[in-house]
Design a protein around this motif. Structure first.
Motif, short mmCIF file in Angstrom:
data_model
loop_
_atom_site.label_atom_id
_atom_site.label_comp_id
_atom_site.label_asym_id
_atom_site.label_seq_id
_atom_site.Cartn_x
_atom_site.Cartn_y
_atom_site.Cartn_z
N ALA A 144 -11.58 0.74 -33.37
CA ALA A 144 -12.59 0.73 -34.27
C ALA A 144 -13.74 0.28 -33.31
O ALA A 144 -14.85 0.64 -33.54
CB ALA A 144 -12.38 -0.24 -35.38
N LEU A 145 -13.39 -0.66 -32.53
CA LEU A 145 -14.40 -1.37 -31.44
C LEU A 145 -14.52 -0.86 -30.24
O LEU A 145 -15.58 -0.95 -29.44
CB LEU A 145 -14.16 -2.89 -31.48
CG LEU A 145 -14.41 -3.65 -32.71
CD1 LEU A 145 -13.83 -5.05 -32.38
CD2 LEU A 145 -15.51 -3.60 -33.62
N VAL B 199 -5.56 -0.51 -34.53
CA VAL B 199 -6.69 -0.34 -35.23
C VAL B 199 -8.03 -1.15 -34.68
O VAL B 199 -9.05 -0.52 -34.69
CB VAL B 199 -6.47 -0.69 -36.70
CG1 VAL B 199 -7.50 -0.42 -37.43
CG2 VAL B 199 -5.29 0.22 -37.12
N LEU B 200 -8.02 -2.44 -34.26
CA LEU B 200 -9.22 -3.13 -33.97
C LEU B 200 -9.74 -2.32 -32.73
O LEU B 200 -10.88 -2.13 -32.45
CB LEU B 200 -8.90 -4.51 -33.69
CG LEU B 200 -10.04 -5.16 -33.33
CD1 LEU B 200 -11.01 -5.28 -34.13
CD2 LEU B 200 -9.52 -6.76 -32.55
#
Length: 106
Positions: free
Chosen positions: A103-104, A99-100
């Protein structure tokens, strides 16, 4: 229903609802400007206040009362089982990283 666009009277105003030829604040509608600023800034100020209040509560719960995951990871939310260690599956460990990255990384 009023139109959603800028009207001709609004197009001739500057900051603090001053007319283009205004030379002092007596020719401005500062009350209307203050109300407009307050209405648009209120949601952000409310979220900021909740964050400022919630962060210390979370940290006190985590580090003083061993809740919210606590100082030592263990099962249960606020009544940790001291004799059991937390067991995480491979998916539990990889999911936050994916997820990180999404997202980034995108």
């Amino acid at each position: 229903v009023a139109s959603q666009g800028v009207t001709a009277s609004q197009a001739n105003l500057r900051i603090a609802n001053c007319k283009l030829g205004a030379t002092n604040f007596d020719q401005c509608d500062t009350t209307g400007y203050v109300i407009r600023v307050a209405v648009f800034s209120a949601p952000g100020l409310i979220v900021a206040a909740l964050f400022v209040l919630a962060t210390p509560m979370y940290l006190i719960g985590k580090y003083c009362f061993n809740c919210c995951g606590g100082r030592r990871q263990s099962p249960n939310f606020c009544c940790p089982a001291d004799d059991l260690s937390a067991v995480y599956s491979k998916g539990d460990l990889i999911r936050p990283r994916v997820v990180l990255f999404l997202a980034l990384g995108t």
